[in-house]
Enzyme design. Structure first.
Site, short mmCIF file in Angstrom:
data_model
loop_
_atom_site.label_atom_id
_atom_site.label_comp_id
_atom_site.label_asym_id
_atom_site.label_seq_id
_atom_site.Cartn_x
_atom_site.Cartn_y
_atom_site.Cartn_z
N LYS A 146 2.12 -3.90 6.93
CA LYS A 146 2.47 -3.87 5.36
C LYS A 146 3.97 -3.79 5.34
CE LYS A 146 -1.60 -4.61 3.47
NZ LYS A 146 -1.84 -5.85 3.09
N TYR A 161 -1.83 -1.06 11.06
CA TYR A 161 -2.22 -1.85 9.84
C TYR A 161 -0.86 -1.39 8.65
CZ TYR A 161 -3.82 -1.77 4.89
OH TYR A 161 -3.57 -2.31 3.44
N SER A 167 1.06 -1.06 0.04
CA SER A 167 -0.04 0.18 -0.02
C SER A 167 0.72 1.32 0.11
CB SER A 167 -0.93 -0.09 1.40
OG SER A 167 -1.63 1.11 1.44
P1 NAD Z 1 -11.03 -7.16 1.36
O1 NAD Z 1 -11.20 -6.98 2.76
O2 NAD Z 1 -12.29 -6.89 0.54
O3 NAD Z 1 -10.22 -8.45 0.84
C1 NAD Z 1 -9.36 -9.00 1.67
C2 NAD Z 1 -9.66 -10.56 1.71
O4 NAD Z 1 -8.89 -11.52 2.32
C3 NAD Z 1 -11.24 -10.79 2.20
O5 NAD Z 1 -11.90 -11.54 1.12
C4 NAD Z 1 -10.80 -11.56 3.69
O6 NAD Z 1 -11.93 -12.37 4.06
C5 NAD Z 1 -9.61 -12.18 3.27
N1 NAD Z 1 -8.77 -12.56 4.39
C6 NAD Z 1 -8.38 -11.56 5.37
N2 NAD Z 1 -7.81 -12.47 6.41
C7 NAD Z 1 -7.68 -13.80 5.74
C8 NAD Z 1 -6.91 -15.19 6.30
N3 NAD Z 1 -6.37 -14.76 7.52
N4 NAD Z 1 -7.04 -15.89 5.68
C9 NAD Z 1 -7.50 -16.01 4.53
N5 NAD Z 1 -8.23 -14.97 3.89
C10 NAD Z 1 -8.32 -13.80 4.62
O7 NAD Z 1 -9.82 -5.91 1.07
P2 NAD Z 1 -9.44 -5.36 -0.14
O8 NAD Z 1 -9.67 -3.96 -0.58
O9 NAD Z 1 -9.60 -6.27 -1.50
O10 NAD Z 1 -7.85 -5.48 -0.03
C11 NAD Z 1 -6.90 -6.46 -0.61
C12 NAD Z 1 -5.40 -6.23 -0.28
O11 NAD Z 1 -5.11 -5.20 -0.62
C13 NAD Z 1 -5.51 -6.35 1.40
O12 NAD Z 1 -4.38 -7.16 1.83
C14 NAD Z 1 -5.20 -5.03 1.71
O13 NAD Z 1 -4.68 -4.63 2.85
C15 NAD Z 1 -4.49 -4.36 0.79
N6 NAD Z 1 -4.69 -3.06 0.17
C16 NAD Z 1 -6.20 -2.50 -0.02
C17 NAD Z 1 -6.32 -1.23 -0.44
C18 NAD Z 1 -7.70 -0.66 -0.47
O14 NAD Z 1 -8.00 0.67 -0.45
N7 NAD Z 1 -8.84 -1.54 -0.80
C19 NAD Z 1 -5.32 -0.06 -0.29
C20 NAD Z 1 -3.90 -0.75 -0.37
C21 NAD Z 1 -3.69 -2.09 0.22
#
Ligand code: NAD
Ligand code: UDP
Length: 344
Positions: A154, A150, A126
């Site tokens: 990362k 958080y 991120s």
């Molecule tokens: P999201 O919460 O929609 O998707 C994450 C998925 O991971 C979910 O389906 C959840 O059920 C699953 N999950 C969480 N912990 C788990 C575990 N221990 N075992 C198996 N599955 C697990 O989030 P997103 O927005 O799709 O983000 C995806 C990734 O990108 C994340 O790692 C997030 O930190 C990163 N990210 C997101 C953003 C954003 O703004 N959406 C920005 C930067 C980074």
């Protein structure tokens, strides 16, 4: 060479869109998700959109035995690792939960990958790892620092990946540093579905537009920006999904290891909060009432990417505009006012 990819967190917001892009690019996918922040309905809809069932395993990345079963059953080219918790506020209240899930979970995944000699990883990092940037646009060599658990989770995973790449040169580890993912699939079938009142701007605006929330609070109008409100690099989730395909294609083309290779995924353009609200209101035809409130603790004034490395190395660049981001968010929200609870 196998084109099979394990997608951890593939039922989530970015993961579900990436599954479609991977399928369209000819990759076979296996989704592994514990559904802690997602719904199996997302998987059903992705299956429908791609016209075939998706292999889905409900499991936790901290469960090494369960992962071993998956790696025994499939020969993977690599892993795209989305699985993680992402709520900044919750991470401050429950830091151990975040370090356990995001850091310990990733270590377990890396250990099992190593056991099965799968050495290609694309990791969801991120822009938060850059903290409050000293210069803009932010390139990949910028200083990294984080202020909340958080972000630390990362950054810690990035440090682990760097050390791993040094320890054994056969690893190929690409952390993709996302800027602000927004938007939804153009079909309106999949999108972002927050469990609670949204923390992020675009889902909040969408819920005001659809009448679920009364008014947007804009956190601060005294930043040194174009109109005083925060500036971010919003990127359409479909473009982001294509960035993952580009990263995998890049890894497939390499004759030697890439080690640790961080890459920004952003558009390179900053948009202010008020500019986004105005664009959304225009494309949706909805009034978006808002008021200015105090700054939100921990927020920075401006954040946008240098997207040059992704372009030169991966041949990828974002294509979709702010209007398209708003249009697609609105289509998703208006077709599914209650997210995946609305069966279509
Ligand atoms: P999201 O919460 O929609 O998707 C994450 C998925 O991971 C979910 O389906 C959840 O059920 C699953 N999950 C969480 N912990 C788990 C575990 N221990 N075992 C198996 N599955 C697990 O989030 P997103 O927005 O799709 O983000 C995806 C990734 O990108 C994340 O790692 C997030 O930190 C990163 N990210 C997101 C953003 C954003 O703004 N959406 C920005 C930067 C980074
Ligand atoms: N923001 C806002 N009201 C909200 C949510 C967010 O004014 O209800 C602002 C926030 O202060 C920041 C921008 O919108 O300037 C993007 O915030 P978001 O939480 O979406 O992403 P961040 O960049 O903080 O990860």
């Amino acid at each position: 060479m196998t084109k099979k990819i394990l997608v951890t967190g593939g039922a989530g917001y970015i993961g579900s869109h990436t599954c479609i892009a991977l399928h369209e690019a000819g990759y076979d996918i296996v989704v592994y998700d514990n559904l802690s922040n997602s719904s199996s309905e997302a998987i059903n809809r992705v299956s429908r959109l791609i016209g075939q069932p998706i292999e889905f395993i409900e499991g936790d990345i901290r469960d090494a035995e369960s992962l071993r079963q998956v790696f025994s059953a499939h020969k993977f080219f690599g892993v795209i690792h989305f699985a993680g918790l992402k709520a900044v506020g919750e991470s401050v209240a429950k830091p151990l939960k975040y370090y356990d899930n995001n850091v310990s979970g990733t270590i377990t995944l890396l250990e099992v990958m190593s056991e099965y000699d799968v050495k290609n990883l694309v990791f969801s990092s991120s822009a938060t790892v850059y903290g409050d940037p000293e210069t803009l646009p932010i390139d990949e060599s910028s200083k990294r620092s984080c202020t909340n658990p958080y972000g630390q989770s990362k950054l810690t995973v990035e440090h682990i990946l760097e050390d791993l790449a040094v320890s054994n040169t056969s690893w190929n580890l690409i952390p993709l540093r996302y800027f602000n993912p927004v938007g939804a699939h153009s079909s309106g079938q999949i999108g972002e579905d927050p469990n609670d009142i949204p923390n992020n701007l675009m889902p909040y605006i969408s819920q005001v537009a659809v009448g679920k929330l009364a008014k947007l609070n804009i956190f601060g109008n005294d930043y040194p920006t174009v109109d005083g409100t925060g500036v971010r690099d919003f990127i359409h989730v479909t473009d982001l999904a294509q960035g993952h395909v580009a990263a995998l294609n890049y890894l497939k083309d390499q004759s030697s290891s890439v080690g640790f290779l961080p890459i920004n995924l952003g558009t390179g353009k900053g948009t202010s909060v008020v500019e986004l609200v105005t664009a959304f209101s225009k494309v949706s035809g909805q009034d978006i009432p808002y008021q200015f409130t105090d700054r939100r603790a921990g927020d920075i004034a401006s954040c946008y990417a240098s997207a040059d490395k992704a372009k030169s190395l991966l041949g990828w660049q974002a294509k979709l505009s702010i209007n398209e981001m708003c249009q697609d968010s609105w289509r998703w929200q208006s077709m599914n006012p209650n997210g995946y609870k609305d069966k279509v």
